[in-house]
Design a protein around this motif. Sequence first.
Motif, short mmCIF file in Angstrom:
data_model
loop_
_atom_site.label_atom_id
_atom_site.label_comp_id
_atom_site.label_asym_id
_atom_site.label_seq_id
_atom_site.Cartn_x
_atom_site.Cartn_y
_atom_site.Cartn_z
N HIS A 1 0.86 -1.18 0.00
CA HIS A 1 0.00 0.00 0.00
C HIS A 1 0.90 1.23 0.00
CE1 HIS A 1 -3.62 -2.32 0.80
NE2 HIS A 1 -2.94 -2.98 1.71
N PRO A 2 0.53 2.28 -0.72
CA PRO A 2 1.34 3.50 -0.72
C PRO A 2 1.36 4.12 0.66
CG PRO A 2 -0.65 3.77 -2.07
CD PRO A 2 -0.64 2.37 -1.57
N ALA A 3 2.50 4.74 0.99
CA ALA A 3 2.64 5.40 2.28
C ALA A 3 3.50 6.64 2.10
CB ALA A 3 3.30 4.46 3.29
N ASP A 4 3.30 7.60 2.99
CA ASP A 4 4.12 8.81 2.96
C ASP A 4 5.50 8.49 3.51
OD1 ASP A 4 1.97 10.24 2.01
OD2 ASP A 4 1.29 10.83 4.01
N GLY A 5 6.45 9.32 3.18
CA GLY A 5 7.78 9.17 3.73
C GLY A 5 8.75 8.56 2.73
N GLU A 6 9.92 8.27 3.23
CA GLU A 6 11.01 7.80 2.38
C GLU A 6 10.75 6.42 1.80
OE1 GLU A 6 15.73 6.94 2.93
OE2 GLU A 6 14.83 8.49 4.13
N VAL A 7 10.14 5.55 2.56
CA VAL A 7 9.90 4.18 2.11
C VAL A 7 8.92 4.15 0.95
CG1 VAL A 7 9.04 1.92 2.80
CG2 VAL A 7 10.45 3.23 4.35
N GLY A 8 7.82 4.89 1.05
CA GLY A 8 6.86 4.98 -0.02
C GLY A 8 5.82 3.87 -0.07
N MET A 9 5.92 2.88 0.81
CA MET A 9 4.94 1.79 0.82
C MET A 9 4.99 1.08 2.15
SD MET A 9 6.56 -1.47 -0.78
CE MET A 9 8.21 -1.95 -0.34
N THR A 10 3.89 0.38 2.44
CA THR A 10 3.83 -0.50 3.60
C THR A 10 3.42 -1.87 3.12
OG1 THR A 10 1.54 0.12 4.02
CG2 THR A 10 3.23 1.35 5.22
N THR A 11 3.81 -2.88 3.85
CA THR A 11 3.51 -4.26 3.48
C THR A 11 2.42 -4.80 4.40
OG1 THR A 11 5.81 -4.53 2.87
CG2 THR A 11 4.53 -6.53 3.09
N HIS A 12 1.42 -5.44 3.79
CA HIS A 12 0.31 -6.01 4.55
C HIS A 12 0.08 -7.45 4.08
CE1 HIS A 12 -0.89 -2.18 6.35
NE2 HIS A 12 -0.51 -1.66 5.21
N PRO A 13 0.83 -8.43 4.62
CA PRO A 13 0.67 -9.82 4.19
C PRO A 13 -0.73 -10.37 4.41
CG PRO A 13 2.62 -9.57 5.57
CD PRO A 13 1.88 -8.28 5.61
N ASP A 14 -1.44 -9.84 5.41
CA ASP A 14 -2.78 -10.35 5.68
C ASP A 14 -3.79 -9.96 4.60
OD1 ASP A 14 -2.20 -7.76 6.72
OD2 ASP A 14 -4.12 -7.77 7.78
N HIS A 15 -3.42 -9.05 3.70
CA HIS A 15 -4.31 -8.64 2.61
C HIS A 15 -4.18 -9.53 1.37
CE1 HIS A 15 -4.79 -4.25 4.15
NE2 HIS A 15 -5.15 -5.15 5.05
N MET A 16 -3.18 -10.38 1.35
CA MET A 16 -2.99 -11.25 0.19
C MET A 16 -3.95 -12.43 0.25
SD MET A 16 -0.90 -10.30 -2.07
CE MET A 16 -0.68 -11.79 -2.98
N GLN A 17 -4.49 -12.77 -0.90
CA GLN A 17 -5.37 -13.92 -0.99
C GLN A 17 -4.69 -14.96 -1.87
OE1 GLN A 17 -8.96 -12.26 -2.55
NE2 GLN A 17 -9.49 -11.27 -0.63
N SER A 18 -4.34 -16.09 -1.31
CA SER A 18 -3.63 -17.12 -2.04
C SER A 18 -4.60 -17.97 -2.85
CB SER A 18 -2.86 -18.01 -1.07
OG SER A 18 -2.23 -19.04 -1.78
N THR A 19 -4.13 -18.41 -4.01
CA THR A 19 -4.94 -19.30 -4.84
C THR A 19 -4.55 -20.76 -4.62
OG1 THR A 19 -3.38 -19.07 -6.67
CG2 THR A 19 -5.26 -17.55 -6.62
#
Length: 112
Positions: free
Chosen positions: A29-47
């Motif tokens: 997900h986009p985020a402010d600051g130097e990194v520019g993104m955050t990671t959210h593994p719980d949002h992934m849906q595996s097939t």
Amino acid sequence: MTVRKPLTLTLIAFAIAAPGLASASSLYHPADGEVGMTTHPDHMQSTMSRGDVLQAVEVARRDGTLATLSRGGALPVKATGATKTREQVQQEFLNMSASEKKALQDLNGGAR
């Protein structure tokens, strides 16, 4: 006029929020600051099912891939297609025209 203004503001707010809502199921997900993104593994849906994952791990364990990856190693890239012998490459170079040799020399950093 009293109905149009709230409706317009609602539509504008929805238009601004729509891109964020569309990416809610992605890993990043986009985020402010130097990194520019955050990671959210719980949002992934595996097939893949749990059985598929366990089978893939077992295959990797048997062929040694799991041990290599768990130690931080890189997997070797398998060669694709037939490779040329040294003699074939030398013969190809000797059969090149002068303009092709010049272009190859320029590509590789020019004359030394």
